[in-house]
Design a protein around this motif. Structure first.
Motif: not given
Length: 187
Positions: A97-111
């Motif tokens: 769950f934590t890894e998934t949230l981190e990945e989704l947050t990274r892509v949100a930060n980029r886009e």
């Protein structure tokens, strides 16, 4: 004075500006609800709130994603947000769950549009109290809070921001991370 210039003061012009901006980006209104509520604290407290919920989908899109909009008019003024809602797989299939949230947050930060409040929510919901946690459905929500400065600038700015936000939501949907999260729903 140009009606597109100057502050938006009531809910209806804000609804129109957001709706026009999202529709310009190619999404279709699939539902709208308006509500009015009055605050009571043992006696009339004098507060009234008017809210609107708008739901949009991509025409011809097969993904179960939506853009959900919440707009609010209170005695403190207007406010609201635009949210991309993306369903995912069951919690048991999701992975960490934590890894998934981190990945989704990274892509949100980029886009997502820079300089604005853009919270990311990853949630898991069990369908009933006797369900296994691994069966919980997941959903990611990418949100952009409409800044007061945009509302004060008028309908043209709100329309432009709404269109730009939906375009950034589309960039999120095109990313591998969000596509994998969305595709995991079918797994």
């Amino acid at each position: 004075m140009d009606p597109d210039e100057g502050p938006l003061l009531t809910l209806e012009p804000l609804i129109d500006a957001v709706r026009e901006g999202i529709e310009k980006a190619g999404w279709t209104l699939s539902g709208m609800q308006k509500t009015t509520s009055h605050q009571f604290e043992g006696r009339w407290a004098g507060e009234s709130t008017r809210s609107a919920y708008l739901f949009f989908h991509q025409p011809g899109g097969h993904d179960p994603v939506s853009v959900d909009v919440f707009l609010d008019e209170t005695s403190q003024g207007l406010g609201g947000n635009l949210t991309l809602a993306v369903p995912g797989s069951s919690l048991g299939k999701l992975g960490d769950f934590t890894e998934t949230l981190e990945e989704l947050t990274r892509v949100a930060n980029r886009e997502l549009t820079r300089g604005h409040s853009t919270p990311v929510t990853l949630r898991a919901t069990v369908p009933h109290r006797n369900a296994r946690a691994g069966d919980a459905r997941t959903e990611c929500r990418f949100r952009l809070v409409i800044p007061n400065v945009a509302i004060d600038a008028g309908a043209r700015v709100v329309r432009t921001l709404s269109t730009a936000t939906v375009k950034s939501f589309e960039a999120l949907l095109a990313s591998r991370v969000v596509a994998d999260f969305l595709g995991a729903e079918d797994s």
